[in-house]
Write a protein that holds these residues in place. Sequence first.
Motif, short mmCIF file in Angstrom:
data_model
loop_
_atom_site.label_atom_id
_atom_site.label_comp_id
_atom_site.label_asym_id
_atom_site.label_seq_id
_atom_site.Cartn_x
_atom_site.Cartn_y
_atom_site.Cartn_z
N PRO A 83 60.85 -16.83 21.69
CA PRO A 83 59.39 -16.72 21.88
C PRO A 83 58.64 -16.51 20.57
CG PRO A 83 60.52 -15.44 23.54
CD PRO A 83 61.58 -15.91 22.58
N ASN A 84 59.28 -15.84 19.59
CA ASN A 84 58.53 -15.59 18.36
C ASN A 84 58.63 -16.72 17.35
OD1 ASN A 84 61.02 -14.32 18.74
ND2 ASN A 84 60.83 -13.12 16.88
N THR A 85 59.42 -17.75 17.62
CA THR A 85 59.46 -18.87 16.68
C THR A 85 58.99 -20.19 17.31
OG1 THR A 85 61.77 -19.32 17.21
CG2 THR A 85 61.34 -17.89 15.30
N SER A 86 58.84 -20.23 18.61
CA SER A 86 58.56 -21.51 19.27
C SER A 86 57.17 -22.05 18.96
CB SER A 86 58.70 -21.38 20.78
OG SER A 86 58.28 -22.58 21.40
N SER A 114 56.23 -30.75 28.87
CA SER A 114 56.00 -29.35 28.53
C SER A 114 55.02 -29.30 27.37
CB SER A 114 57.33 -28.67 28.15
OG SER A 114 57.18 -27.27 28.13
N GLY A 115 54.17 -28.29 27.38
CA GLY A 115 53.22 -28.14 26.28
C GLY A 115 53.19 -26.69 25.85
N TRP A 116 52.02 -26.06 25.95
CA TRP A 116 51.95 -24.63 25.68
C TRP A 116 52.81 -23.88 26.70
CZ3 TRP A 116 50.41 -20.94 29.18
CH2 TRP A 116 50.37 -19.62 28.69
N ARG A 117 53.48 -22.80 26.23
CA ARG A 117 54.27 -21.94 27.12
C ARG A 117 53.97 -20.47 26.79
NH1 ARG A 117 59.66 -24.70 24.99
NH2 ARG A 117 59.47 -26.75 25.96
N SER A 118 53.95 -19.65 27.82
CA SER A 118 53.82 -18.21 27.58
C SER A 118 55.11 -17.70 26.95
CB SER A 118 53.55 -17.48 28.90
OG SER A 118 54.73 -17.44 29.68
N PRO A 119 55.04 -16.56 26.24
CA PRO A 119 56.27 -15.97 25.69
C PRO A 119 57.32 -15.70 26.76
CG PRO A 119 54.34 -14.89 24.76
CD PRO A 119 53.84 -15.80 25.85
N GLU A 120 56.88 -15.30 27.96
CA GLU A 120 57.83 -15.01 29.03
C GLU A 120 58.58 -16.29 29.44
OE1 GLU A 120 54.67 -14.14 29.02
OE2 GLU A 120 54.37 -12.12 29.79
N TYR A 121 57.84 -17.37 29.52
CA TYR A 121 58.45 -18.65 29.90
C TYR A 121 59.44 -19.07 28.82
CZ TYR A 121 58.51 -23.55 31.56
OH TYR A 121 58.87 -24.78 32.02
N GLN A 122 59.06 -18.94 27.55
CA GLN A 122 59.95 -19.31 26.46
C GLN A 122 61.21 -18.46 26.47
OE1 GLN A 122 59.21 -21.94 24.47
NE2 GLN A 122 61.23 -21.81 23.53
N GLU A 123 61.04 -17.17 26.76
CA GLU A 123 62.19 -16.27 26.83
C GLU A 123 63.15 -16.72 27.93
OE1 GLU A 123 62.76 -13.37 24.95
OE2 GLU A 123 64.72 -13.22 25.92
N GLN A 124 62.59 -17.11 29.06
CA GLN A 124 63.44 -17.57 30.16
C GLN A 124 64.20 -18.83 29.76
OE1 GLN A 124 62.12 -17.45 34.36
NE2 GLN A 124 62.42 -19.67 34.39
N LEU A 162 55.95 -6.37 20.46
CA LEU A 162 55.04 -7.49 20.68
C LEU A 162 55.62 -8.79 20.16
CD1 LEU A 162 51.61 -5.86 19.81
CD2 LEU A 162 52.46 -6.51 22.05
N ARG A 163 56.24 -8.70 18.96
CA ARG A 163 56.72 -9.94 18.36
C ARG A 163 58.08 -10.34 18.92
NH1 ARG A 163 58.27 -9.12 13.59
NH2 ARG A 163 57.62 -6.99 13.27
N GLY A 164 58.91 -9.34 19.17
CA GLY A 164 60.32 -9.67 19.35
C GLY A 164 60.88 -9.51 20.74
N ASP A 165 60.22 -8.79 21.61
CA ASP A 165 60.88 -8.51 22.88
C ASP A 165 60.01 -8.82 24.07
OD1 ASP A 165 62.48 -7.82 24.86
OD2 ASP A 165 62.52 -5.69 24.44
N HIS A 166 60.21 -10.01 24.59
CA HIS A 166 59.43 -10.40 25.75
C HIS A 166 60.18 -10.11 27.03
CE1 HIS A 166 56.44 -11.89 23.09
NE2 HIS A 166 57.41 -12.40 22.39
N ARG A 167 61.46 -9.71 26.87
CA ARG A 167 62.19 -9.28 28.05
C ARG A 167 61.51 -8.04 28.62
NH1 ARG A 167 68.37 -9.61 27.26
NH2 ARG A 167 67.82 -11.77 27.40
N GLY A 168 60.99 -7.21 27.72
CA GLY A 168 60.25 -6.03 28.16
C GLY A 168 59.04 -6.42 28.99
N LEU A 169 58.36 -7.50 28.60
CA LEU A 169 57.21 -7.96 29.37
C LEU A 169 57.64 -8.34 30.78
CD1 LEU A 169 55.41 -10.25 26.76
CD2 LEU A 169 54.80 -7.94 27.45
N ARG A 170 58.80 -8.97 30.85
CA ARG A 170 59.27 -9.39 32.17
C ARG A 170 59.58 -8.19 33.06
NH1 ARG A 170 64.12 -13.17 32.51
NH2 ARG A 170 64.19 -12.82 30.30
N ILE A 171 60.14 -7.15 32.43
CA ILE A 171 60.42 -5.93 33.19
C ILE A 171 59.12 -5.34 33.71
CG2 ILE A 171 61.25 -3.56 32.97
CD1 ILE A 171 63.36 -4.69 31.00
N GLU A 172 58.09 -5.36 32.87
CA GLU A 172 56.79 -4.85 33.32
C GLU A 172 56.26 -5.64 34.50
OE1 GLU A 172 54.23 -4.82 29.93
OE2 GLU A 172 55.47 -3.38 28.86
N ARG A 173 56.43 -6.96 34.44
CA ARG A 173 55.98 -7.79 35.57
C ARG A 173 56.72 -7.41 36.84
NH1 ARG A 173 53.97 -13.12 33.32
NH2 ARG A 173 54.57 -14.11 35.25
#
Length: 225
Positions: free
Chosen positions: A157-160, A125-135, A54-65
């Motif tokens: 994504p976890n520090t932005s 740019s303002g708020w961004r989703s973790p996926e967007y930040q990862e990209q 949840l905290r560290g890997d948003h690449r996994g979220l993208r794979i799920e998408r």
Amino acid sequence: MTYSKPARTTTRPIRIRRIRVAGLLVVIAAIAAALGYQLPASWPSTAASPSDVLRGDHRGLRIERRLRGEPPGALGEADGAVPDGVTVFDDRYPAVANLDPALHGALRLAATDAAGDGVEFYVDSGWRSPEYQEQLFDEAISKYGSEEEAARWVATPNTSAHVSGDAVDIGRSDATAWLSERGAAYGLCQIYGNERWHYELRPEAVDHGCPAMYADAAHDPRMRQ
Ligand SMILES: [Zn+2]
């Protein structure tokens, strides 16, 4: 103005990659389990805790998408993408609406006063989703050649502060010039010397002025997580 070279943190890029790999393995394992596959006995079963994912890997979220049939890079306004010409008053865009309410309020107050000077605040740019930040971070790695150099310009994504809704990138140059001169009175402060468009709320600035800037994001202690 000259800045010293950013302190080299040799462990950080390695750690990011390790967390990503570990998180990816967990995601793959979870997908495999959901599909009823047996994983080989050698598969690392304790690669990362779910919270690491949840905290560290948003690449996994993208794979799920992607598994849900969404094309790669299908990041739109729901992820915080902003078309040209959006102002701090355009609440219909999540990039604006999902900003921290105190930051958003200070921006609107400042923008209202700036309008009296003929200056309009655009939200690049303002708020961004973790996926967007990862990209954005992945693109920065391609552009700058290493995670370490990319980290001077784009947070993970976890520090932005963009992902938490605590930062906004303001355009255009007349607006950043106005804010650089008068933003402190609204608690609006430039945080990084190399990003004159990036503003965050520092309420104490109303009385004491903005704190000294970091040369770049790599100097920000919040980024060392
Ligand atoms: Zn920014």
